[in-house]
Motif scaffolding. Structure first.
Motif, mmCIF file in Angstrom:
data_model
loop_
_atom_site.group_PDB
_atom_site.id
_atom_site.type_symbol
_atom_site.label_atom_id
_atom_site.label_comp_id
_atom_site.label_asym_id
_atom_site.label_seq_id
_atom_site.Cartn_x
_atom_site.Cartn_y
_atom_site.Cartn_z
ATOM 1 N N PHE A 128 35.918 38.857 38.215
ATOM 2 C CA PHE A 128 36.820 39.281 37.131
ATOM 3 C C PHE A 128 36.061 39.798 35.920
ATOM 4 O O PHE A 128 36.448 39.582 34.785
ATOM 5 C CB PHE A 128 37.769 38.151 36.732
ATOM 6 N N HIS B 262 43.174 39.844 40.878
ATOM 7 C CA HIS B 262 44.052 38.678 40.821
ATOM 8 C C HIS B 262 45.472 39.192 41.043
ATOM 9 O O HIS B 262 46.003 39.912 40.198
ATOM 10 C CB HIS B 262 43.926 37.974 39.477
ATOM 11 N N GLU C 265 43.656 34.751 43.923
ATOM 12 C CA GLU C 265 42.474 35.289 43.244
ATOM 13 C C GLU C 265 41.446 35.710 44.275
ATOM 14 O O GLU C 265 41.151 34.966 45.209
ATOM 15 C CB GLU C 265 41.866 34.231 42.320
ATOM 16 N N ARG D 144 37.772 36.885 43.944
ATOM 17 C CA ARG D 144 36.688 36.993 42.969
ATOM 18 C C ARG D 144 35.552 37.925 43.368
ATOM 19 O O ARG D 144 34.907 38.514 42.508
ATOM 20 C CB ARG D 144 36.092 35.613 42.701
#
Length: 176
Positions: A99, A126, A151, A153
């Motif tokens: 993120f 996300h 999510e 990542r």
């Protein structure tokens, strides 16, 4: 729930097997799969077990020789049902892993991240609401992946190498 019938041979020939949801290893039901009919719902199919490898989105319809249609050299080994969703769609995408970097929030389809946002692709995301398909090239071309709520990542840790997504679209209820 959705329903899909898989066939061992092209053009709906050979042994068949009905599937009503997710299946991580179709080998226990049939030795190979070269065609299918999606009776209801939407599915992602994969040429590897455990939802790995190349993937393809299938909605209601007949796929008599999908291997030539999508350019696969292998047969379907696993499938995942995509549940119908009615509501608002929302996803945040980031141009770096974990993120990081530039972030944009999407609530509708985007056929070219570079043109719209000057973004060189997406490396993490996300998904807050809805189900999405993301593509490696602009205009919904190239390899695709399915993203449900959650999510994500680091796409490299998910087995996709240095994949950068350049376009994305929502899996709409009208596709069911």
């Amino acid at each position: 729930m959705g329903r899909v019938t898989f066939y061992e041979d092209r053009n709906f020939m050979g042994r068949s097997w009905d599937c009503m949801g997710d299946c991580s290893d179709m080998h226990s039901y049939m030795s190979r799969c070269h065609s299918c009919r999606v009776h209801s719902g939407c599915f992602m199919v994969y040429d590897g077990m455990n939802y790995m490898g190349n993937s393809y989105f299938m909605r209601r319809g007949e796929y008599g020789d999908y291997m030539n249609m999508v350019g696969w050299n292998n047969c379907i080994r696993s499938c995942r049902y995509i549940p119908m969703y009615r509501g608002n769609y929302r996803m945040r995408v980031y141009d770096r892993n974990n993120f990081g970097g530039q972030m944009h929030e999407f609530m509708d389809d985007c056929d070219n991240c570079m043109d719209r946002y000057r973004m060189n692709g997406c490396m993490s995301c996300h998904v807050m609401d809805g189900h999405w398909l993301m593509y490696e090239q602009p205009h919904y071309r190239g390899r695709m992946w399915y993203f449900g709520p959650g999510e994500y990542r680091n796409f490299m840790n998910m087995g996709w190498g240095n994949m950068r997504f350049m376009s994305m679209r929502r899996v709409m209820d009208s596709w069911y």
